[in-house]
Design an enzyme around this catalytic site. Structure first.
Site, PDB file in Angstrom:
ATOM      1  N   LYS A  22       0.836  -1.205   0.000  1.00 13.31           N
ATOM      2  CA  LYS A  22       0.000   0.000   0.000  1.00 13.31           C
ATOM      3  C   LYS A  22       0.868   1.251   0.000  1.00 13.31           C
ATOM      4  CE  LYS A  22      -3.758  -0.486   2.477  1.00 13.31           C
ATOM      5  NZ  LYS A  22      -4.402  -0.687   3.802  1.00 13.31           N
ATOM      6  N   ARG A  91      -3.034   2.996   8.628  1.00 14.83           N
ATOM      7  CA  ARG A  91      -3.384   1.866   7.763  1.00 14.83           C
ATOM      8  C   ARG A  91      -2.251   0.851   7.707  1.00 14.83           C
ATOM      9  NH1 ARG A  91      -4.580   5.023   2.260  1.00 14.83           N
ATOM     10  NH2 ARG A  91      -5.758   3.137   1.770  1.00 14.83           N
ATOM     11  N   GLY A 100      -5.521 -11.196   7.227  1.00 11.35           N
ATOM     12  CA  GLY A 100      -5.508 -11.544   8.652  1.00 11.35           C
ATOM     13  C   GLY A 100      -5.092 -10.405   9.569  1.00 11.35           C
ATOM     14  N   MET A 102      -4.468  -6.189  11.037  1.00 12.99           N
ATOM     15  CA  MET A 102      -5.281  -5.104  11.556  1.00 12.99           C
ATOM     16  C   MET A 102      -5.852  -4.260  10.438  1.00 12.99           C
ATOM     17  SD  MET A 102      -4.542  -1.864  13.956  1.00 12.99           S
ATOM     18  CE  MET A 102      -4.726  -0.717  12.621  1.00 12.99           C
ATOM     19  N   ARG A 336      -3.523  -0.903  -6.547  1.00 11.42           N
ATOM     20  CA  ARG A 336      -2.600  -2.041  -6.596  1.00 11.42           C
ATOM     21  C   ARG A 336      -2.964  -2.873  -7.817  1.00 11.42           C
ATOM     22  NH1 ARG A 336      -5.474  -4.909  -1.493  1.00 11.42           N
ATOM     23  NH2 ARG A 336      -7.494  -4.973  -2.503  1.00 11.42           N
ATOM     24  N   HIS A 452      -2.054 -41.126   1.073  1.00  7.67           N
ATOM     25  CA  HIS A 452      -2.080 -42.025  -0.088  1.00  7.67           C
ATOM     26  C   HIS A 452      -3.188 -41.614  -1.066  1.00  7.67           C
ATOM     27  CE1 HIS A 452      -3.373 -45.716  -2.231  1.00  7.67           C
ATOM     28  NE2 HIS A 452      -2.070 -45.892  -2.360  1.00  7.67           N
ATOM     29  N   SER A 780      17.774 -40.378 -13.406  1.00  6.74           N
ATOM     30  CA  SER A 780      16.452 -39.808 -13.174  1.00  6.74           C
ATOM     31  C   SER A 780      16.306 -39.686 -11.666  1.00  6.74           C
ATOM     32  CB  SER A 780      15.380 -40.725 -13.753  1.00  6.74           C
ATOM     33  OG  SER A 780      14.111 -40.192 -13.453  1.00  6.74           O
ATOM     34  N   CYS A 848      11.606 -37.693 -11.874  1.00  7.97           N
ATOM     35  CA  CYS A 848      10.340 -38.385 -12.095  1.00  7.97           C
ATOM     36  C   CYS A 848       9.526 -38.504 -10.814  1.00  7.97           C
ATOM     37  CB  CYS A 848      10.587 -39.758 -12.697  1.00  7.97           C
ATOM     38  SG  CYS A 848      11.519 -40.847 -11.615  1.00  7.97           S
ATOM     39  N   TYR A 868      14.985 -32.584 -18.250  1.00  6.57           N
ATOM     40  CA  TYR A 868      13.523 -32.690 -18.303  1.00  6.57           C
ATOM     41  C   TYR A 868      12.940 -32.938 -16.911  1.00  6.57           C
ATOM     42  CZ  TYR A 868      14.003 -37.776 -17.887  1.00  6.57           C
ATOM     43  OH  TYR A 868      14.293 -39.029 -17.437  1.00  6.57           O
TER      44      TYR A 868
END
Ligand code: ADP
Ligand code: MG
Ligand code: MG
Length: 889
Positions: A22, A91, A100, A102, A336, A452, A780, A848, A868
């Site tokens: 802000k 502020r 969350g 003030m 913003r 799981h 891998s 992987c 990769y």
């Protein structure tokens, strides 16, 4: 000495770390010459120092005095002056916007004296003066003194009821001055002290309250969910007041430069006449659409629209704006870069690129893989009627509707006859896999996001809500009961939303994701504007990324889907699924074999089946690499459960029967029993201990490849040895595979092209990466096991028992199984990369584990130079986008 205070003229939008979001944007607007009321920002440095020392750092009070004096000079008034008071707002404003914390206190500086002066200078408008004072008491009382906000709301409601009105504008100056007296009494009563009359004391107390709000429970919880670090602190903005509540020619509003839901350009926002601060969003009176401001005050409206265009051009993005009009003059109070839905993010990014405000690199940076994932999930129609019965964790997104079943066999049976089913369990185990595959969705009452059920469901792209602990699941009774008493029996229809964690009774309407339809090859979906935006950004991401994306796929169907989704090969084809179902019997024969001959016979029976598996996958991925992992899990997973068998044996004995097969099986299970199967006979150890097992698999792969080559295809198999810890293990296996390859080449007369490599998933393998690379053409990284083995965490056990405590206590901000622990496990990956490449410069490197589809982890893998990542087919587009974002970052 540290400078703690900055005038709005001193900073800019890039100073968010120091001034908060802000404050940085107020400074930016000031710099742009926009009408921002004068003010100053107390930095996050001050907040951190305050929280550390438990008091204001030295020098802060003096600095505030200096900047306050400058503000008083600019506005020509003194704070709380009894005759003509300057008022300020205090502020909060951290680097990331945080619900969350003030809220703002407006009208600081009013007291029993200055309220009278304010009325005088406002041309005798006492109503306005007392309205402002009662607002101060209310906000100060609730946010600074910690009094329940309802205490004040109730008193206001009582007053309105007594005056027989719902509208606060009907309250007179006398009513409001009476309310001020009531509020002062309530403050004294509930906080044990009088409302401070000294304006500077009000200011200092409000600043302190903002600092302290950084550590409230709500704020801490919010940061944890959003993965915001706990040590940033918040800034405090002190801004001189302007008034939207001084009459009908005044008011306050919010505006967006584009629709944050669709991205469409236009005049979006709300305005409220004769009102202050949060009145617009608090819904106390009906607001009017922003466009109506044109009728109310044309000149303020025109100036606002010009300002909005200027801000959007300046920030090159959607901005949201808070403004106030005081006697026809426009004041800018906040801006913003605005939050938006996933859909709007893609639309806006491409629109801005079309307008030439940003280039495509930046457009790609403006969207995220998580947003793309959201666009890929089927969803419930939010307009449809729905009855919520429980909430759990949003473990695997999507919307699933189906009949409730409580076990895997019923799930497969009902699904086979064409029913959509939802598998409901307390928790799931590998035994439930078939049912999970058959089900449209999975609902559990226990376990977290990495249980799981959650992991498997995400891997399969199956919708899953887990840990809905309000549900009482009675698997034997085939029903579950919700907290409100609703009983759902087997066969009843429910709907689960894996994106929100909601559970509904009955069938909620589902709408298909156009984006997935398009990826799946439905050309008609390509006409949609959102789909076009997604495609354009994906194409750009593909064009710029270095990192390749492969998929984890075990079946030809999954391989084909992965390819449609843009996979450049398979990074992990697990072979254990190929040993389940009707092949169990053959696996049992292999395990129970009493001599080499029986063993060979069992393997020979498995060979053609395996070969067919691989043929299909190699065909689906023709021309692209397919990494096939030889058998990895401990063998007991393919045998019946120990306890069940023990019971069966006991029963048979009692009945005087003696089935030699049961007994034999029981002995084998006993023999194979391990206390720590994850550290036992698995991976390459199986290949070494059970002669012929890995060679049978290698032969099946290579025969399939030879047949594909003969048929004119271009198979590119890569044989991967799991769980290697020592170079010798790999060398042993490699020699066997090469021998088999020579045989197959001779038998088929076909020249084979294939690679042999290993998984790096044990710390020892990391330390010996250089030596291992001597016999491996690729590595891998199996980051699930590597995480497990590095932390010494058993994934199946730790999540339920203590991960939530670890998250609470901040040992880690996110489970290391969800996002790669770059500090620890990541260092091992980097080490193995550099040692491996030192030994073999063309060593091919990939990952992987589950992390291959996690955005943060993907950026890390790109940064350490992997070739990769491999992830589940549904994550492939997400990984492609994130790899593109990583390349443009
Ligand atoms: P939030 O972060 O919740 O938006 P703000 O600090 O922006 O909190 O303030 C809440 C409301 O008070 C906003 O509507 C804002 O426009 C208004 N407000 C804040 N400071 C002033 C001021 N100096 N003059 C007038 N209105 C103000
Ligand atoms: Mg605001
Ligand atoms: Mg492993």
């Amino acid at each position: 000495m540290t400078k703690y205070v900055y005038d709005f003229t001193e900073g800019g939008k890039d100073d968010k770390d120091l001034l908060g979001g802000k404050g940085a944007n107020l400074a930016e607007m000031t710099k742009l010459g926009l009408p921002v009321p004068p003010g100053f920002t107390i930095s996050t440095d001050a907040c951190r120092a305050y929280l550390e020392q438990g008091q204001e750092p030295d020098g802060l009070a003096d600095e505030v005095s200096t900047y306050l004096a400058a503000m008083e000079e600019a506005r020509g008034k003194r704070l709380g002056d009894p005759h003509d008071p300057l008022l300020v707002s205090v502020r909060s404003g951290a680097k990331f916007s945080m619900p969350g914390m003030m809220e703002t206190v407006l009208n600081v500086g009013l007291n029993d004296e200055s309220v009278k002066g304010l009325a005088v200078v406002a041309d005798g408008n006492e109503r306005f003066a007392y309205d402002s004072y009662r607002r101060l008491l209310q906000m100060f009382g609730s946010t600074v003194l910690g009094i329940e906000a309802s205490v004040f709301h109730d008193a206001l409601d009582e007053l309105k009821a007594a005056r027989d009105t719902r509208n606060d504008l009907d309250l007179t100056a006398d009513d409001l001055s009476g309310l001020v007296e009531t509020y002062k009494k309530l403050v004294a009563e509930h906080s044990g002290r009088d409302f401070p009359q000294d304006p500077r004391e009000q200011l200092d107390m409000a600043v302190r309250a903002v600092f302290e709000s950084w550590n409230t429970e709500r704020a801490v919880l919010y940061r944890r969910q959003e993965r915001i670090p706990h040590d940033l602190g918040t800034a405090v903005n002190v801004c001189s007041m302007v008034f939207g509540n001084v009459g009908a020619d005044s008011g306050t509003g919010v505006a967006f430069t584009r629709d944050p839901a669709s991205g469409a350009q236009g005049v979006y926002g709300d305005y409220l006449q004769n009102a202050q601060g949060e009145d617009v969003v608090a819904g106390i009176r009906n607001t009017v659409p922003l466009a109506d401001l044109e009728q109310i005050d044309k000149s303020a409206y025109d100036e606002l629209l010009t300002t909005m265009a200027l801000l959007e051009g300046h920030y090159r993005d959607l901005c949201d704006i808070e403004f106030t009009v005081e006697h026809g003059k426009l004041w800018m109070l906040q801006t913003r870069v605005g939050k938006r839905t996933a859909e709007a993010a893609f639309r806006i990014a491409t629109q801005l690129a079309d307008q030439g405000l940003i280039d495509l690199d930046e457009a790609v940076a403006r969207v995220t893989g998580a947003q793309l994932a959201q666009l890929m999930f089927p969803r419930f129609d939010t307009d449809a009627e729905r009855t919520l019965i429980a909430r759990g964790m949003n473990a695997s997104p999507g919307a699933a509707v189906g009949r409730v079943v409580f076990d895997s066999p019923t799930a497969t049976e009902w699904a086979a006859r064409g029913d959509d089913v939802i598998l409901v369990r307390r928790t799931t185990t590998p035994d439930d896999l078939a049912g999970m595959v058959a089900a449209k969705g999975i609902l559990t009452s226990r376990g977290g996001k990495t249980s799981h059920a959650a992991v498997v469901a995400r891997g399969m792209g199956r919708t899953c809500v887990c840990g809905a602990d309000d549900l009482d699941v009675d698997v034997k009774g085939r029903r579950f009961t919700a907290a409100d008493g609703t009983v759902v029996e087997e066969g009843d229809v429910i709907s689960i939303d894996g994106t929100t964690g909601e559970v509904f009774v009955g069938a909620v309407e589902v709408v298909d994701s156009l984006v997935v339809r398009y990826f799946e090859g439905d050309e008609t979906a390509g006409g949609d504007e959102l789909v076009q935006a997604v495609t354009r950004l994906m194409e750009h991401a593909d064009g710029v990324r270095r990192l390749q994306v492969r998929a984890n796929a075990d079946t030809p169907e999954d391989a084909a889907r992965a390819r449609r989704f843009g996979a450049q090969g398979i990074g992990l084809c697990r072979t254990e699924h190929m040993f389940l179902g009707d092949r169990r019997e053959l696996v049992e024969r292999l395990i129970l074999a009493e001599d080499a001959k029986e063993q060979q016979a069992a393997l020979a029976a498995l060979l053609p089946l395996q070969r067919d598996d691989f043929t299909g996958i190699l065909e689906a991925m023709d021309g692209l690499p397919v990494t096939i992992r030889l058998l990895d899990p401990p063998l007991h997973e393919f045998l019946p459960d120990y306890t069940e068998l023990a019971v069966q044996v006991a029963l048979e004995e009692e009945r005087g029967e003696d089935d030699p097969h049961t007994r034999q099986l029981f002995d084998a299970v006993k023999r194979l029993h391990e206390d720590n199967p994850m550290l036992g006979l698995r991976g390459v150890r199986l290949g070494i201990v059970i002669p012929g097992l890995f060679t049978m698999q290698a032969r099946a792969i290579l025969e399939a490849a030879a047949a594909r080559t003969a048929a004119g295809g271009d198979p590119q198999p890569e044989i991967m040895i799991p769980l290697v810890a020592a170079p010798q293990e790999l060398e042993l296996m490699k020699a066997e595979v090469i021998a088999v390859a020579a045989e197959v080449e001779k038998e088929t007369g076909t020249k084979l092209r294939f690679k042999i490599g290993t998984m790096i998933e044990l710390p020892r393998a990391v330390m010996l990466a250089e030596e291992i690379a001597g016999s491996a053409e690729f590595f891998s990284f199996g980051t699930n096991d590597l995480t497990q083995m590095t932390w010494g965490f058993s994934r199946d056990d730790v999540e339920a028992s203590f991960f939530s405590t670890y998250l609470d206590k901040g040992v880690f901000a996110v489970s290391p199984f969800e996002s790669l622990d770059t500090e620890g496990v990541g260092k091992l990956v980097a080490h193995a990369v550099s040692k491996g490449r030192a030994a073999r410069p063309d060593l091919h490197l990939g990952v992987c584990g589950e992390h291959g589809g996690d955005p943060d982890s993907i950026h890390f893998f790109d940064s350490v130079g992997l070739d990769y990542v491999s992830c589940s087919p549904y994550r492939v587009p997400v990984a492609r986008l994130e790899a593109g974002r990583s390349a443009t970052a």
